[in-house]
Design an enzyme around this catalytic site. Structure first.
Site, PDB file in Angstrom:
ATOM      1  N   SER A  24       0.816  -1.222   0.000  1.00 23.81           N
ATOM      2  CA  SER A  24       0.000   0.000   0.000  1.00 23.81           C
ATOM      3  C   SER A  24       0.848   1.270   0.000  1.00 23.81           C
ATOM      4  O   SER A  24       0.424   2.301  -0.533  1.00 23.81           O
ATOM      5  CB  SER A  24      -0.937   0.022   1.213  1.00 23.81           C
ATOM      6  OG  SER A  24      -0.193  -0.089   2.418  1.00 23.81           O
ATOM      7  N   ASP A 196      -0.392   7.501  10.004  1.00 28.46           N
ATOM      8  CA  ASP A 196      -1.229   6.705  10.906  1.00 28.46           C
ATOM      9  C   ASP A 196      -0.404   5.702  11.709  1.00 28.46           C
ATOM     10  O   ASP A 196      -0.947   4.756  12.269  1.00 28.46           O
ATOM     11  CB  ASP A 196      -2.308   5.958  10.103  1.00 28.46           C
ATOM     12  CG  ASP A 196      -1.706   5.070   9.008  1.00 28.46           C
ATOM     13  OD1 ASP A 196      -0.458   4.947   8.945  1.00 28.46           O
ATOM     14  OD2 ASP A 196      -2.475   4.486   8.224  1.00 28.46           O
ATOM     15  N   HIS A 199       1.622   4.124   7.468  1.00 25.92           N
ATOM     16  CA  HIS A 199       1.754   4.701   6.126  1.00 25.92           C
ATOM     17  C   HIS A 199       2.422   6.079   6.202  1.00 25.92           C
ATOM     18  O   HIS A 199       2.448   6.699   7.261  1.00 25.92           O
ATOM     19  CB  HIS A 199       0.382   4.803   5.453  1.00 25.92           C
ATOM     20  CG  HIS A 199      -0.288   3.472   5.302  1.00 25.92           C
ATOM     21  ND1 HIS A 199      -1.203   3.009   6.213  1.00 25.92           N
ATOM     22  CD2 HIS A 199      -0.156   2.515   4.354  1.00 25.92           C
ATOM     23  CE1 HIS A 199      -1.628   1.801   5.827  1.00 25.92           C
ATOM     24  NE2 HIS A 199      -1.001   1.480   4.707  1.00 25.92           N
TER      25      HIS A 199
END
Length: 243
Positions: A24, A196, A199
């Site tokens: 991601s 967070d 990320h």
């Protein structure tokens, strides 16, 4: 002149490409202020930057996908650099996140397998850059987990073990490596690099972009700009300049 005739008069334009392969953190890299977007901006008119980030993926799945993304017949020749950026999911704690977790030894073996595959399709070690997972800010990530009804499913120390393994694989295989886990923690509080706890924030994206460019610049600096600057086009005979 018909377009078909014009096209037939010149060589097919093949844009070189940089492939960003990861989880991601790579998939999100083309969001506003993302590190992939920054790289693409630097390389505009020189090569394409191709995002092959797959959110949630680990190296066990990635090594199965890679041969479907880059093949000798279609894309290896034009691929001037590949980043392999996994570990944030592999390093998830086995008892709390068994689906994404990959044991440390297997993680290292999977990275080596992907490097060996790229070499088998003639992408040499000097065109491959491994990137370690970034450090994990546990308190921030725990809030994300609790909001989903889960317990904290990663630990920074564990992530560090995977980062060290990634660095060792790069040494063993002769590729470049960007040790994000170590660099982000060097003499500083790294929490501002993360949005967070896991990320990248805008600052983290900027940090990664700068670090990656310092490694890619020497590999890609010789790439020419594709097609002439508009002032250099012969407007009385554009075919002479463009075909």
């Amino acid at each position: 002149m018909a377009l078909a005739e014009a096209g037939a008069g010149g060589r097919l334009l093949r844009w070189p490409r940089v492939v960003l392969f990861g989880d991601s953190i790579t998939e999100f890299s083309f969001q506003e202020n993302g590190w992939g977007a920054s790289l693409a901006e630097r390389l505009v008119r020189k090569c394409d930057v191709v995002n092959r980030g797959l959110s949630g993926y680990n190296t066990r799945w990635a090594k199965l996908i890679l041969p479907r993304l880059i093949t000798k017949s279609t894309s290896a020749e034009s691929t001037v650099a590949v980043t392999i950026f996994f570990g944030a999911n592999d390093s998830a704690l086995k008892d709390l996140n068994p689906k994404q977790h990959v044991p440390l030894e297997e993680y290292a073996a999977n990275l080596k397998s992907m490097i060996q595959y790229l070499k088998s399709v003639d992408i040499t070690e000097d065109r491959i850059i491994l990137i370690t997972p970034p450090p994990l800010q546990e308190s921030a990530w725990e809030k994300e987990c609790l909001a989903k009804g889960d317990k904290l499913n990663r630990r920074n120390a564990t992530t560090g073990e995977y980062a060290h393994a990634c660095v060792q694989v790069a040494r063993d295989c002769g590729t470049d490596v960007l040790d994000l886990w170590t660099l982000m923690q060097k003499n500083q509080d790294f929490s501002s690099y993360l949005s967070d706890g896991l990320h990248l924030s805008t600052k983290g994206n900027s940090f990664l972009a700068a670090q990656l460019w310092s490694r890619l610049e020497k590999k890609l600096s010789a790439l020419p700009s594709l097609l002439p600057y508009w002032r250099d086009v012969d407007h009385t005979n554009p075919e002479a300049s463009l075909l």
